[in-house]
Scaffold this motif. Structure first.
Motif, short mmCIF file in Angstrom:
data_model
loop_
_atom_site.label_atom_id
_atom_site.label_comp_id
_atom_site.label_asym_id
_atom_site.label_seq_id
_atom_site.Cartn_x
_atom_site.Cartn_y
_atom_site.Cartn_z
N TRP A 205 -21.21 -10.17 -55.66
CA TRP A 205 -20.14 -10.53 -55.02
C TRP A 205 -19.03 -9.59 -54.63
CZ3 TRP A 205 -20.18 -15.63 -53.33
CH2 TRP A 205 -20.97 -16.50 -54.02
N SER A 206 -18.78 -8.74 -55.54
CA SER A 206 -18.11 -7.52 -55.38
C SER A 206 -18.79 -6.61 -54.54
CB SER A 206 -17.67 -6.85 -56.39
OG SER A 206 -16.95 -5.75 -56.41
N THR A 207 -20.12 -6.21 -54.73
CA THR A 207 -20.85 -5.21 -53.87
C THR A 207 -20.73 -5.27 -52.71
OG1 THR A 207 -22.08 -4.47 -55.64
CG2 THR A 207 -22.90 -3.86 -53.63
N ALA A 208 -21.18 -6.85 -52.08
CA ALA A 208 -21.33 -7.27 -50.75
C ALA A 208 -19.97 -7.75 -50.12
CB ALA A 208 -22.48 -8.18 -50.54
N SER A 209 -19.00 -7.48 -50.79
CA SER A 209 -17.75 -8.05 -50.37
C SER A 209 -17.33 -8.11 -48.88
CB SER A 209 -16.44 -7.51 -51.24
OG SER A 209 -16.45 -6.26 -50.67
N VAL A 210 -17.74 -7.03 -48.18
CA VAL A 210 -17.55 -6.91 -46.77
C VAL A 210 -18.25 -8.10 -45.99
CG1 VAL A 210 -17.46 -5.59 -44.60
CG2 VAL A 210 -16.42 -4.74 -46.76
N LEU A 211 -19.64 -8.15 -46.33
CA LEU A 211 -20.56 -8.70 -45.83
C LEU A 211 -20.27 -10.28 -46.09
CD1 LEU A 211 -23.39 -9.24 -44.18
CD2 LEU A 211 -24.30 -8.95 -46.41
N LEU A 212 -19.84 -10.46 -47.19
CA LEU A 212 -19.17 -12.03 -47.55
C LEU A 212 -18.21 -12.15 -46.63
CD1 LEU A 212 -20.46 -12.01 -51.11
CD2 LEU A 212 -21.64 -13.02 -49.39
N GLY A 213 -17.24 -11.51 -46.73
CA GLY A 213 -15.94 -11.66 -45.91
C GLY A 213 -16.22 -11.95 -44.45
N LEU A 214 -17.19 -11.27 -43.73
CA LEU A 214 -17.49 -11.45 -42.40
C LEU A 214 -18.12 -12.99 -42.35
CD1 LEU A 214 -19.03 -8.17 -41.32
CD2 LEU A 214 -17.29 -9.17 -40.29
N LEU A 215 -19.06 -13.31 -43.03
CA LEU A 215 -19.90 -14.80 -43.19
C LEU A 215 -18.58 -15.84 -43.26
CD1 LEU A 215 -22.76 -14.06 -45.69
CD2 LEU A 215 -22.71 -14.38 -43.13
N ALA A 216 -17.57 -15.57 -44.47
CA ALA A 216 -16.51 -16.47 -44.35
C ALA A 216 -15.84 -16.62 -42.85
CB ALA A 216 -15.48 -16.08 -45.31
N GLY A 217 -15.54 -15.49 -42.47
CA GLY A 217 -14.80 -15.51 -40.83
C GLY A 217 -15.67 -16.21 -39.84
N TYR A 218 -17.08 -15.95 -40.09
CA TYR A 218 -17.90 -16.44 -39.01
C TYR A 218 -18.33 -17.88 -39.18
CZ TYR A 218 -22.39 -16.64 -36.50
OH TYR A 218 -23.29 -17.07 -35.55
N GLY A 219 -17.90 -18.34 -40.62
CA GLY A 219 -18.08 -19.83 -40.77
C GLY A 219 -16.93 -20.67 -40.05
N VAL A 220 -15.69 -20.03 -40.22
CA VAL A 220 -14.43 -20.45 -39.63
C VAL A 220 -14.54 -20.54 -38.17
CG1 VAL A 220 -12.00 -20.37 -39.27
CG2 VAL A 220 -13.04 -20.11 -41.68
N ALA A 221 -15.10 -19.39 -37.73
CA ALA A 221 -15.13 -19.23 -36.15
C ALA A 221 -16.07 -20.40 -35.69
CB ALA A 221 -15.56 -17.98 -35.74
N ALA A 222 -17.09 -20.67 -36.43
CA ALA A 222 -18.18 -21.70 -35.96
C ALA A 222 -17.53 -23.01 -35.84
CB ALA A 222 -19.45 -21.45 -36.92
N ALA A 223 -16.65 -23.30 -37.00
CA ALA A 223 -16.02 -24.59 -37.01
C ALA A 223 -15.06 -24.73 -35.89
CB ALA A 223 -15.56 -24.71 -38.18
N MET A 224 -14.61 -23.72 -35.43
CA MET A 224 -13.44 -23.58 -34.08
C MET A 224 -14.51 -23.79 -32.82
SD MET A 224 -10.82 -20.83 -35.61
CE MET A 224 -9.98 -20.74 -34.09
N GLY A 225 -15.70 -23.76 -33.02
CA GLY A 225 -16.39 -23.70 -31.72
C GLY A 225 -16.57 -22.27 -31.02
N ARG A 226 -16.04 -21.29 -31.79
CA ARG A 226 -16.38 -19.86 -31.16
C ARG A 226 -17.57 -19.19 -31.38
NH1 ARG A 226 -11.68 -16.73 -31.30
NH2 ARG A 226 -13.04 -15.51 -30.29
N VAL A 227 -18.76 -19.98 -31.76
CA VAL A 227 -20.01 -19.12 -31.84
C VAL A 227 -21.11 -19.81 -31.06
CG1 VAL A 227 -21.71 -18.66 -33.80
CG2 VAL A 227 -19.53 -18.59 -34.18
N SER A 228 -21.90 -19.11 -30.45
CA SER A 228 -22.89 -19.67 -29.69
C SER A 228 -24.26 -18.73 -30.12
CB SER A 228 -22.83 -19.40 -28.09
OG SER A 228 -23.71 -19.75 -27.33
N LEU A 229 -25.17 -19.72 -30.34
CA LEU A 229 -26.30 -19.12 -30.85
C LEU A 229 -27.63 -19.04 -29.56
CD1 LEU A 229 -26.96 -20.92 -34.36
CD2 LEU A 229 -26.11 -18.95 -33.87
N ALA A 230 -27.02 -19.12 -28.53
CA ALA A 230 -27.93 -18.85 -27.35
C ALA A 230 -28.64 -17.45 -27.22
CB ALA A 230 -27.07 -19.07 -26.10
N PRO A 231 -27.92 -16.23 -27.81
CA PRO A 231 -28.69 -15.23 -27.77
C PRO A 231 -29.74 -15.16 -28.81
CG PRO A 231 -26.20 -14.72 -27.57
CD PRO A 231 -26.61 -16.28 -27.87
N VAL A 232 -29.76 -15.97 -29.73
CA VAL A 232 -30.68 -15.77 -30.78
C VAL A 232 -31.85 -16.63 -30.39
CG1 VAL A 232 -31.23 -16.56 -33.16
CG2 VAL A 232 -28.97 -15.93 -32.82
#
Length: 446
Positions: A205-232
């Protein structure tokens, strides 16, 4: 399985078994994953084909190559190749140190500029590998005052990028969307979660804190409709690296910049190897380990450049991870390297990374570049701040930052010199080295 003895834990050649090696190897990857990809994303954005561009394929390729060649360069360090490699648990990754030189070269030039950059990486990497044998003899010219200044300049030079990303990215400048409250909210979530996990988390949890922080921000952005998975969905399942993917083009400013920064990267690696040996094995690093580590730096950079990736160096966050776990086994890092190589062949991973909103990435970048500057202050804390050292440091810092903030001040110089002098890092380093060698070492009251 019987527990490891203290002697086994400090032995780089000891294999603790897959049950221990696999999770610890993955932990090493998580600790460096975001930092390894960020330079490629920043260079792509500076060139003009980053987030929000019509064709994300070049940036996806760069992200994939960052993972693939970080893994290959790490194997050079852990397994070795003749005299190349320290055969220690050293994790290699894309270097932040070269960014102040790379950004002016590609700024607004598009994909075509990448040919100059990657060609310079090949030539600069080979030069770096050739001079690795004499690095130990020039360390006297690079005391902590100089190396600390260089690391500080790297952090200061890049902080603007983090704020630009958090505000919405360079492409949004001049529009009402730039600096909007929602942008800063997303970046703030990443910063808050990262800091919270770093301070209060334990283990992964501490070692990967930056990665987990990005995942948290990504989740909020997805909930706001800011994420498109078309490139994937559009990305393939396997990507094969291509020699000179971006072409071959000689740029003397780029080559000179890469060769000069190679010395800085070599000193970073010497510091990392010394820290690993002293902290993990309780002994100083041998000359063979230092030469092997710096030659792997250079060859790893040359090989990465040949296939369109950025220069790489040893990652200090993984040095700290070895100190935390107390296990020195190079085979653990080898497993992490194999995981990175597998990720490098899977373009859907790179495509997924391009779906991260730039504000979310900005929050992570603010933390990472702040940590670079903090690491510099840690190095500088051991300097004896005599009047001589304060004057040398102050003049070098003033010239480096001043030329970076006001590049038009050298607009009448040839292109090569102009790029070198406005990088910030190189003029500060050159002034500090010259003054440190030229000015008598008199102890004066600060």
């Amino acid at each position: 399985m019987s527990p490891m003895t203290a002697e086994q834990a400090r032995d780089p050649d000891h294999f603790p078994g897959l049950a221990v090696a696999i999770p610890l190897g993955v932990q090493h990857v998580l600790a460096m994953f975001v930092s390894n990809l960020t330079p490629a994303i920043i260079v792509a954005g500076a060139a003009g084909f980053g987030f929000g561009s019509p064709d994300p394929a070049p940036m996806i390729y760069m992200i994939q190559m960052a993972m693939l060649f970080a893994g290959i360069a790490t194997l050079m360090q852990t397994i070795g190749l003749g005299p190349v490699g320290a055969r220690l648990p050293i994790v290699q990754g894309t270097s932040f140190a070269f960014l102040p030189v790379m950004i002016p070269i590609v700024a607004g030039q598009g994909v075509a500029a990448m040919a100059q950059l990657t060609t310079a990486a090949v030539i600069g990497g080979l030069f770096h590998a050739c001079v690795s044998s004499c690095i130990g003899r020039i360390r006297f010219a690079l005391p902590p005052m100089v190396t600390g200044l260089v690391v500080l300049m790297i952090g200061l030079s890049l902080m603007r990028v983090g704020v630009q990303y958090a505000a919405g990215g360079v492409a949004a400048q001049g529009t009402p969307a730039y600096g909007a409250g929602t942008s800063w909210m997303l970046a703030g979530i990443v910063v808050v979660v990262t800091l919270g996990l770093s301070f209060y988390g334990r283990g992964l949890w501490s070692t990967a804190s930056v990665l987990l922080g990005l995942l948290a921000g990504y989740g909020v952005a997805a909930a706001m409709g800011r994420v498109s998975l078309a490139p994937v969905a559009a990305a393939g399942w396997v990507m094969v690296p291509q020699p000179f993917h971006f072409g071959f083009a000689v740029s003397f400013p780029a080559i000179l910049g890469f060769c000069l920064m190679g010395f800085i990267s070599a000193i970073e690696s010497i510091g990392a190897v010394s820290a690993i040996c002293e902290g993990g094995a309780g002994r100083p690093a041998t000359d063979r380990e230092l030469i092997g580590a710096t030659s792997a730096d250079g060859l790893g950079t040359a090989l990465a450049g040949m296939f369109g990736a950025m220069p790489n160096t040893s990652f200090s966050q993984n040095v700290g991870l070895i100190a935390i776990t107390g296990i020195m086994s190079r085979h653990i890092v080898t497993i992490g390297a194999l995981f990175l190589i597998l990720c490098g062949f899977a373009p859907k991973i790179g495509a997924l990374i391009t779906t991260i909103p730039i504000e979310v990435l900005g929050g992570g970048v603010i933390v990472m570049f702040g940590m670079v500057a903090s690491a510099a202050l840690s190095i500088l804390s051991g300097v004896a701040w005599t009047q001589r050292n304060m004057l040398i440091f102050g003049v070098a810092l003033s010239i480096g930052i001043g030329l970076e903030l006001e590049p038009d001040a050298v607009s009448h110089l040839p292109g090569t010199l102009r790029i070198i002098l406005t990088s910030g890092v190189l003029p500060a380093a050159l002034v500090a080295v010259i003054l440190n060698l030229a000015v008598p070492d008199r102890v004066s009251a600060a």
